[in-house]
Enzyme design. Structure first.
Site, PDB file in Angstrom:
ATOM      1  N   CYS A   1       0.711  -0.891  -0.444  1.00 26.36           N
ATOM      2  CA  CYS A   1      -0.018  -0.079   0.046  1.00 26.36           C
ATOM      3  C   CYS A   1       0.780   1.228  -0.008  1.00 26.36           C
ATOM      4  O   CYS A   1       1.024   2.347  -0.887  1.00 26.36           O
ATOM      5  CB  CYS A   1      -0.830   0.221   1.404  1.00 26.36           C
ATOM      6  SG  CYS A   1      -1.962   1.610   1.262  1.00 26.36           S
TER       7      CYS A   1
ATOM      8  N   CYS B   1      -1.035   1.801  -3.106  1.00 27.50           N
ATOM      9  CA  CYS B   1      -2.104   2.748  -2.996  1.00 27.50           C
ATOM     10  C   CYS B   1      -1.933   3.916  -2.540  1.00 27.50           C
ATOM     11  O   CYS B   1      -1.884   5.209  -3.810  1.00 27.50           O
ATOM     12  CB  CYS B   1      -3.383   2.509  -1.867  1.00 27.50           C
ATOM     13  SG  CYS B   1      -3.737   0.480  -1.349  1.00 27.50           S
TER      14      CYS B   1
ATOM     15  N   LYS C   1       0.422   5.245  -6.026  1.00 24.62           N
ATOM     16  CA  LYS C   1      -0.649   5.217  -7.488  1.00 24.62           C
ATOM     17  C   LYS C   1      -1.468   6.685  -7.331  1.00 24.62           C
ATOM     18  O   LYS C   1      -2.223   7.005  -8.377  1.00 24.62           O
ATOM     19  CB  LYS C   1      -1.317   4.445  -7.085  1.00 24.62           C
ATOM     20  CG  LYS C   1      -2.590   3.974  -8.107  1.00 24.62           C
ATOM     21  CD  LYS C   1      -3.940   4.757  -8.169  1.00 24.62           C
ATOM     22  CE  LYS C   1      -5.196   4.441  -6.293  1.00 24.62           C
ATOM     23  NZ  LYS C   1      -5.338   2.514  -6.312  1.00 24.62           N
TER      24      LYS C   1
ATOM     25  N   TYR D   1      -9.099  -3.730 -11.459  1.00 28.62           N
ATOM     26  CA  TYR D   1      -8.228  -2.871 -11.129  1.00 28.62           C
ATOM     27  C   TYR D   1      -6.986  -1.419 -10.865  1.00 28.62           C
ATOM     28  O   TYR D   1      -7.402  -0.675 -11.745  1.00 28.62           O
ATOM     29  CB  TYR D   1      -7.653  -2.620  -8.817  1.00 28.62           C
ATOM     30  CG  TYR D   1      -9.261  -3.048  -7.867  1.00 28.62           C
ATOM     31  CD1 TYR D   1      -9.594  -1.576  -7.678  1.00 28.62           C
ATOM     32  CD2 TYR D   1      -9.787  -3.699  -8.106  1.00 28.62           C
ATOM     33  CE1 TYR D   1     -10.563  -2.062  -6.666  1.00 28.62           C
ATOM     34  CE2 TYR D   1     -10.573  -4.236  -7.375  1.00 28.62           C
ATOM     35  CZ  TYR D   1     -11.342  -3.282  -5.995  1.00 28.62           C
ATOM     36  OH  TYR D   1     -11.889  -3.756  -5.442  1.00 28.62           O
TER      37      TYR D   1
ATOM     38  N   GLU E   1      -6.717   1.231 -13.878  1.00 28.83           N
ATOM     39  CA  GLU E   1      -6.260   3.098 -13.166  1.00 28.83           C
ATOM     40  C   GLU E   1      -5.004   3.643 -13.768  1.00 28.83           C
ATOM     41  O   GLU E   1      -5.054   4.481 -13.768  1.00 28.83           O
ATOM     42  CB  GLU E   1      -5.886   2.674 -11.655  1.00 28.83           C
ATOM     43  CG  GLU E   1      -7.297   2.533 -10.337  1.00 28.83           C
ATOM     44  CD  GLU E   1      -7.546   2.079  -9.723  1.00 28.83           C
ATOM     45  OE1 GLU E   1      -7.942   2.442  -8.480  1.00 28.83           O
ATOM     46  OE2 GLU E   1      -5.622   2.088  -8.871  1.00 28.83           O
TER      47      GLU E   1
ATOM     48  N   HIS F   1     -27.503  21.186  -1.493  1.00 34.26           N
ATOM     49  CA  HIS F   1     -27.526  22.219  -3.051  1.00 34.26           C
ATOM     50  C   HIS F   1     -26.833  23.012  -2.706  1.00 34.26           C
ATOM     51  O   HIS F   1     -26.469  23.803  -2.238  1.00 34.26           O
ATOM     52  CB  HIS F   1     -29.000  22.319  -3.409  1.00 34.26           C
ATOM     53  CG  HIS F   1     -29.783  22.928  -4.211  1.00 34.26           C
ATOM     54  ND1 HIS F   1     -29.190  22.557  -5.664  1.00 34.26           N
ATOM     55  CD2 HIS F   1     -30.018  24.008  -5.019  1.00 34.26           C
ATOM     56  CE1 HIS F   1     -30.083  22.688  -6.395  1.00 34.26           C
ATOM     57  NE2 HIS F   1     -29.195  24.301  -6.295  1.00 34.26           N
TER      58      HIS F   1
ATOM     59  N   GLU G   1     -26.359  15.474  -4.076  1.00 34.35           N
ATOM     60  CA  GLU G   1     -27.824  15.306  -3.656  1.00 34.35           C
ATOM     61  C   GLU G   1     -28.906  14.438  -4.866  1.00 34.35           C
ATOM     62  O   GLU G   1     -29.681  14.296  -4.734  1.00 34.35           O
ATOM     63  CB  GLU G   1     -28.504  17.165  -4.430  1.00 34.35           C
ATOM     64  CG  GLU G   1     -28.332  17.752  -5.797  1.00 34.35           C
ATOM     65  CD  GLU G   1     -29.297  19.081  -5.246  1.00 34.35           C
ATOM     66  OE1 GLU G   1     -29.890  19.365  -4.590  1.00 34.35           O
ATOM     67  OE2 GLU G   1     -27.733  19.888  -6.222  1.00 34.35           O
TER      68      GLU G   1
HETATM   69  P1  NDP Z   1      -7.822  -8.131 -10.261  1.00 32.75           P
HETATM   70  O1  NDP Z   1      -8.456  -9.304 -10.138  1.00 32.75           O
HETATM   71  O2  NDP Z   1      -8.691  -6.739 -10.510  1.00 32.75           O
HETATM   72  O3  NDP Z   1      -7.725  -8.403 -11.868  1.00 32.75           O
HETATM   73  C1  NDP Z   1      -6.713  -8.392 -13.659  1.00 32.75           C
HETATM   74  C2  NDP Z   1      -7.415  -8.678 -14.138  1.00 32.75           C
HETATM   75  O4  NDP Z   1      -5.819  -9.253 -14.885  1.00 32.75           O
HETATM   76  C3  NDP Z   1      -8.616  -9.000 -14.624  1.00 32.75           C
HETATM   77  O5  NDP Z   1      -9.094  -8.412 -15.293  1.00 32.75           O
HETATM   78  C4  NDP Z   1      -8.385 -10.189 -15.901  1.00 32.75           C
HETATM   79  O6  NDP Z   1      -8.991 -11.090 -16.049  1.00 32.75           O
HETATM   80  C5  NDP Z   1      -7.186 -10.706 -16.265  1.00 32.75           C
HETATM   81  N1  NDP Z   1      -5.866 -11.471 -16.278  1.00 32.75           N
HETATM   82  C6  NDP Z   1      -6.058 -12.512 -15.003  1.00 32.75           C
HETATM   83  N2  NDP Z   1      -5.373 -13.427 -15.934  1.00 32.75           N
HETATM   84  C7  NDP Z   1      -5.099 -12.782 -16.883  1.00 32.75           C
HETATM   85  C8  NDP Z   1      -4.122 -13.786 -18.128  1.00 32.75           C
HETATM   86  N3  NDP Z   1      -3.553 -14.757 -18.099  1.00 32.75           N
HETATM   87  N4  NDP Z   1      -3.860 -13.136 -19.004  1.00 32.75           N
HETATM   88  C9  NDP Z   1      -4.730 -11.301 -19.731  1.00 32.75           C
HETATM   89  N5  NDP Z   1      -5.520 -11.035 -18.398  1.00 32.75           N
HETATM   90  C10 NDP Z   1      -5.693 -11.854 -16.787  1.00 32.75           C
HETATM   91  O7  NDP Z   1      -6.192  -7.218 -10.370  1.00 32.75           O
HETATM   92  P2  NDP Z   1      -5.211  -6.831 -10.239  1.00 32.75           P
HETATM   93  O8  NDP Z   1      -3.710  -6.961 -10.569  1.00 32.75           O
HETATM   94  O9  NDP Z   1      -5.978  -5.523 -10.818  1.00 32.75           O
HETATM   95  O10 NDP Z   1      -5.478  -6.058  -8.661  1.00 32.75           O
HETATM   96  C11 NDP Z   1      -5.106  -6.955  -7.565  1.00 32.75           C
HETATM   97  C12 NDP Z   1      -5.555  -6.887  -6.290  1.00 32.75           C
HETATM   98  O11 NDP Z   1      -5.414  -5.059  -5.785  1.00 32.75           O
HETATM   99  C13 NDP Z   1      -7.440  -6.095  -6.577  1.00 32.75           C
HETATM  100  O12 NDP Z   1      -7.642  -7.442  -6.040  1.00 32.75           O
HETATM  101  C14 NDP Z   1      -8.113  -5.099  -5.737  1.00 32.75           C
HETATM  102  O13 NDP Z   1      -8.727  -6.111  -4.364  1.00 32.75           O
HETATM  103  C15 NDP Z   1      -6.414  -4.575  -4.899  1.00 32.75           C
HETATM  104  N6  NDP Z   1      -6.325  -3.248  -5.768  1.00 32.75           N
HETATM  105  C16 NDP Z   1      -7.107  -2.549  -4.584  1.00 32.75           C
HETATM  106  C17 NDP Z   1      -7.323  -1.146  -5.621  1.00 32.75           C
HETATM  107  C18 NDP Z   1      -7.892  -0.265  -4.705  1.00 32.75           C
HETATM  108  O14 NDP Z   1      -8.801  -0.301  -3.950  1.00 32.75           O
HETATM  109  N7  NDP Z   1      -8.736   1.008  -5.422  1.00 32.75           N
HETATM  110  C19 NDP Z   1      -6.529  -0.200  -6.727  1.00 32.75           C
HETATM  111  C20 NDP Z   1      -5.780  -1.700  -6.845  1.00 32.75           C
HETATM  112  C21 NDP Z   1      -5.320  -2.835  -6.372  1.00 32.75           C
HETATM  113  P3  NDP Z   1     -10.626 -11.851 -15.768  1.00 32.75           P
HETATM  114  O15 NDP Z   1     -11.719 -10.985 -14.962  1.00 32.75           O
HETATM  115  O16 NDP Z   1     -11.379 -12.275 -17.370  1.00 32.75           O
HETATM  116  O17 NDP Z   1      -9.933 -12.426 -15.276  1.00 32.75           O
END
Ligand code: NDP
Length: 452
Positions: free
Chosen positions: A43, A48, A51, A178, A182, A435, A440
């Site tokens: 984080c 976080c 970022k 995410y 982002e 307002h 709102e």
């Molecule tokens: P996520 O699990 O959110 O997303 C992973 C993405 O990668 C999905 O779109 C998935 O596709 C895709 N994917 C997985 N495997 C493959 C592959 N082999 N080839 C191509 N695409 C693939 O992970 P992130 O890395 O984005 O984030 C990790 C964690 O960090 C999250 O779970 C979140 O909780 C946390 N986080 C939170 C934030 C916040 O609160 N704002 C900000 C950043 C991170 P599919 O959907 O098809 O499975």
């Protein structure tokens, strides 16, 4: 009675481990904590915090454009990554020092080294020494996962994006979660030419469908070249960058390629299997509601347990563990109705059930307002804000709230309190509007756009 070196030994100095260690010490426990990299964990050091600072940096071009529309003589100069990056590093140093100070004040002994489990009551440090503890807490977080494919060694992940010497002119971001979304928005805002590949039909799987569509449309309108149903087949180093071949055989060149395809729990090489700690199929540590593993003296919190992978959740889990084991008040961290934000541009705030999930549970009413808010409309922007309430038709409870627009993350924190208290649609309705604000609309939506 066996005398242990410590009452608690924490492995991992991220959000969950630090909170657990500090609270346990405040309850009177003798605590040690080992961290092999920098205090603060994902984080603070590579997640976080940096970022969000990059999000802020990337929003200034819009603000300067708006300032001009509001009558200011304002022109946008160039973005100096080096200047920003130096300040970013200094801020992370400051935060890391604050984490250390807090642990020190609480009386936690810190070992700046890797620790692994030797047996249910002892850990081995990298210098070969062993420390014994009545309880051991694993809080080692997660690590970016990159699938194996031709050229996968050429990619960067969210770990490296904060360490770049210079911003690339163009980047391909793979993933639709995410982090991918982002960073597509951040880098687009900083002037990088961003292409994003997502393998499925729509980004941000698991979030409300209408909100996902809204964000994807807005990202495209803001300049991100987003390709859904698209996979990357291979990468090769070319004379002027990285040559990417996608699933349909088309080829394009980018200065950098970033993979954001999920994160895996950091359990490899910790000695967990050797002492008999049960891991789940994906390598996460299996724990009960009190974060206890099958080995009674070993506990785990945060991303390494792959429950809800968010900093505030890890903090809650760590705090509940310390109160339970050292404070004499057994407490579970709650994992439902967690408000959260995705810092895309536009930003999303969400709590509770998506329309799709609520529909599967029973009859619902859906209230939606999609409108152009005052501030950007005056500046000539076409982008709309989305506000959506999902209401149970029987109990009238608001089951889910999904917001897309400026400050959605700030708004959802407040709405989350009402939803957790079990507010009904009528409770929202009898709350007087503030307002003129965007928020709102949350209390003025009169007619459902659909029922199901
Ligand atoms: P996520 O699990 O959110 O997303 C992973 C993405 O990668 C999905 O779109 C998935 O596709 C895709 N994917 C997985 N495997 C493959 C592959 N082999 N080839 C191509 N695409 C693939 O992970 P992130 O890395 O984005 O984030 C990790 C964690 O960090 C999250 O779970 C979140 O909780 C946390 N986080 C939170 C934030 C916040 O609160 N704002 C900000 C950043 C991170 P599919 O959907 O098809 O499975």
């Amino acid at each position: 009675m066996t005398a242990f070196d410590y009452d608690l030994f924490v492995i991992g100095g991220g959000s969950g481990g630090v909170r657990a260690g500090r609270i346990a010490a405040e309850h009177g426990a003798k605590v040690a904590l080992a961290e092999e990299y920098r205090m603060g964990g994902t984080c603070v050091i590579r997640g976080c915090v940096p970022k969000k600072l990059m999000v802020y940096a990337s929003e200034y071009p819009d603000q300067v454009r708006d300032a001009a529309a509001y009558g200011w003589e304002a022109t946008l100069g160039a973005f100096d990554w080096g200047r920003f990056h130096g300040k970013l590093e200094a801020e992370l140093d400051r935060l890391e020092a604050a984490y250390r100070r807090n642990l020190d004040r609480a009386g936690v002994k810190v070992f700046d080294t890797r620790a692994t489990l030797a047996d249910p009551h002892s850990v081995k440090l990298a210098d070969g020494s062993t420390k014994t503890a009545k309880h051991i807490l694993i809080a080692t977080g997660g690590w970016p996962f990159v699938p194996d494919f031709p050229g996968s060694d050429l990619v960067i992940t969210s770990n490296e994006i904060f360490k770049l010497d210079a911003l690339p002119k163009s980047i391909l971001i793979v993933g639709g979660g995410y982090i991918a979304c982002e960073f597509s928005c951040i880098l687009n805002g900083l002037g990088v030419d961003v292409t994003q590949f997502y393998r499925g039909p729509q980004i941000l799987r698991g979030f409300d469908d209408e909100a996902r569509d809204h964000i994807a449309d807005a990202m495209r309108a803001r300049g991100v070249t987003l390709h859904t149903d698209t996979v990357l087949r291979k990468l090769e180093r070319g004379p002027d960058g990285i040559k990417a071949t996608s699933g349909d055989g088309s080829i394009a060149q980018y200065d950098a390629v970033m993979y954001a395809t999920g994160r895996h729990p950091n359990t490899a090489g910790l000695g967990l299997e050797e002492i008999g700690v049960t891991l789940r199929e994906n390598g996460a540590i299996a724990v009960d509601e009190y974060s206890q593993t099958n080995i009674p003296s070993v506990f785990a919190v945060g991303d390494v347990t792959d429950r809800v992978n968010l900093t505030p959740v890890a903090i809650r889990e760590g705090h509940a563990f310390a109160d339970t084991v050292f404070g004499g008040t057994p407490r579970k961290a709650e994992h439902d109705l967690i408000p959260s934000a995705v810092f895309t541009q536009p930003e999303m705030g969400t709590v509770g059930l998506t329309e799709e999930a609520a529909r599967a549970q029973g009859p619902i009413e859906v209230y939606v307002a999609a409108f152009r808010p005052m501030q950007p409309m005056f500046a000539g922007h076409a982008e709309k804000v989305l506000m959506k309430l999902v209401v149970c038709a029987d109990t009238r409870r608001v089951l889910g709230v999904h917001l897309v627009g400026d400050h959605a993350g700030e708004m959802i924190q407040m709405v989350g309190i009402a939803v957790r208290m079990g507010a009904t649609k009528e409770d929202f309705d009898r709350t007087v509007a503030v307002h003129p604000t965007m928020a709102e609309e949350l209390v003025t939506m009169k007619t459902p756009v659909r029922t199901a």
